[in-house]
Design a protein around this motif. Structure first.
Motif, short mmCIF file in Angstrom:
data_model
loop_
_atom_site.label_atom_id
_atom_site.label_comp_id
_atom_site.label_asym_id
_atom_site.label_seq_id
_atom_site.Cartn_x
_atom_site.Cartn_y
_atom_site.Cartn_z
N PHE A 19 0.81 -1.21 0.00
CA PHE A 19 0.00 0.00 0.00
C PHE A 19 0.85 1.27 0.00
O PHE A 19 0.41 2.32 0.43
CB PHE A 19 -0.94 0.00 1.21
N GLY A 20 2.08 1.19 -0.48
CA GLY A 20 3.01 2.30 -0.43
C GLY A 20 2.59 3.51 -1.23
O GLY A 20 3.04 4.61 -0.97
N PHE A 21 1.73 3.32 -2.22
CA PHE A 21 1.32 4.44 -3.04
C PHE A 21 0.11 5.16 -2.47
O PHE A 21 -0.32 6.19 -2.99
CB PHE A 21 1.01 3.96 -4.47
N LEU A 22 -0.48 4.63 -1.41
CA LEU A 22 -1.67 5.23 -0.79
C LEU A 22 -1.28 6.20 0.31
O LEU A 22 -0.16 6.17 0.83
CB LEU A 22 -2.55 4.13 -0.20
N ASP A 32 -8.72 -2.47 10.82
CA ASP A 32 -9.34 -3.36 9.84
C ASP A 32 -8.31 -4.26 9.16
O ASP A 32 -8.58 -5.44 8.89
CB ASP A 32 -10.12 -2.57 8.79
N MET A 33 -7.13 -3.73 8.87
CA MET A 33 -6.09 -4.53 8.22
C MET A 33 -5.57 -5.62 9.17
O MET A 33 -5.35 -6.76 8.75
CB MET A 33 -4.93 -3.64 7.75
N VAL A 34 -5.39 -5.27 10.43
CA VAL A 34 -4.95 -6.26 11.41
C VAL A 34 -6.03 -7.33 11.58
O VAL A 34 -5.73 -8.52 11.62
CB VAL A 34 -4.60 -5.59 12.76
N ALA A 35 -7.29 -6.90 11.64
CA ALA A 35 -8.40 -7.85 11.76
C ALA A 35 -8.44 -8.79 10.55
O ALA A 35 -8.69 -9.99 10.70
CB ALA A 35 -9.73 -7.10 11.91
N TYR A 36 -8.17 -8.27 9.37
CA TYR A 36 -8.14 -9.10 8.17
C TYR A 36 -7.05 -10.16 8.26
O TYR A 36 -7.28 -11.33 7.93
CB TYR A 36 -7.94 -8.22 6.92
N ILE A 37 -5.86 -9.76 8.70
CA ILE A 37 -4.76 -10.71 8.85
C ILE A 37 -5.15 -11.83 9.81
O ILE A 37 -4.95 -13.01 9.53
CB ILE A 37 -3.48 -9.98 9.32
N ILE A 38 -5.74 -11.46 10.94
CA ILE A 38 -6.16 -12.45 11.94
C ILE A 38 -7.27 -13.34 11.38
O ILE A 38 -7.25 -14.56 11.55
CB ILE A 38 -6.58 -11.75 13.24
N GLY A 95 1.84 -10.47 7.44
CA GLY A 95 0.98 -11.58 7.80
C GLY A 95 1.57 -12.86 7.25
O GLY A 95 1.59 -13.05 6.04
N PHE A 96 2.11 -13.70 8.14
CA PHE A 96 2.72 -14.96 7.72
C PHE A 96 1.64 -16.02 7.57
O PHE A 96 0.87 -16.28 8.50
CB PHE A 96 3.74 -15.45 8.76
N ASP A 97 1.59 -16.64 6.41
CA ASP A 97 0.66 -17.75 6.16
C ASP A 97 1.41 -19.03 6.47
O ASP A 97 2.26 -19.48 5.69
CB ASP A 97 0.19 -17.73 4.71
N LEU A 103 4.44 -15.17 2.84
CA LEU A 103 3.77 -13.97 3.34
C LEU A 103 2.41 -13.82 2.68
O LEU A 103 2.30 -13.89 1.46
CB LEU A 103 4.60 -12.72 3.02
N GLY A 104 1.40 -13.61 3.49
CA GLY A 104 0.08 -13.32 2.96
C GLY A 104 -0.03 -11.85 2.58
O GLY A 104 -0.67 -11.48 1.61
N THR A 105 0.62 -11.00 3.37
CA THR A 105 0.65 -9.57 3.11
C THR A 105 1.83 -8.95 3.84
O THR A 105 2.35 -9.51 4.80
CB THR A 105 -0.66 -8.88 3.53
N ALA A 106 2.25 -7.79 3.37
CA ALA A 106 3.29 -7.01 4.03
C ALA A 106 3.13 -5.57 3.57
O ALA A 106 3.02 -5.31 2.38
CB ALA A 106 4.68 -7.52 3.66
N PHE A 107 3.08 -4.65 4.53
CA PHE A 107 2.98 -3.25 4.16
C PHE A 107 3.54 -2.36 5.27
O PHE A 107 3.53 -2.72 6.42
CB PHE A 107 1.54 -2.84 3.81
#
Length: 114
Positions: A19-22, A32-38, A95-97, A103-107
């Motif tokens: 999300f570096g461009f946002l 919400d992003m943390v909740a999504y990872i969980i 978010g480690f899968d 990685l599921g996500t990293a930002f």
């Protein structure tokens, strides 16, 4: 054929992660992003690195990944603690899968000043 001399170094063109461009995320968006990872069953982890060293090698892990966490509050508290401890560094949430071993996500959550 493109003029490669005009393209420049790829590192100068890279943004900071997913999300570096946002614009910076609000506290509610971060929640919400943390909740999504969980919710995905991923393991939250927090990393930090000086801006000059953010490309080209692994980032430093802030404590161990948060295995088994079910609530967003401890993750958000640790993000703040990492940022307070290293205010000049970039701080990113990953978010480690553990099923796919990837990685599921990293930002980046906080952009460093250094």
């Amino acid at each position: 054929m493109p003029d490669f001399k005009e393209m420049g170094d790829y590192r100068s063109r890279i943004t900071q992660e997913t999300f570096g461009f946002l614009k910076a995320l609000t506290w509610d968006e971060m929640h919400d992003m943390v909740a999504y990872i969980i919710d995905q069953g991923w393991v939250p982890g927090i990393e930090h690195e000086t801006p000059a060293e953010a490309h080209g090698h692994y980032w430093t892990l802030w404590k161990l990944p948060m295995f088994g966490v079910k609530d967003t509050a401890p993750v958000l508290e640790e993000l703040e603690a990492c940022h307070r401890a290293y205010p000049e560094d970039h701080v990113r949430l990953v978010g480690f899968d553990d099923y796919t071993q990837s990685l599921g996500t990293a930002f980046v959550v906080y952009q460093g000043r250094g």
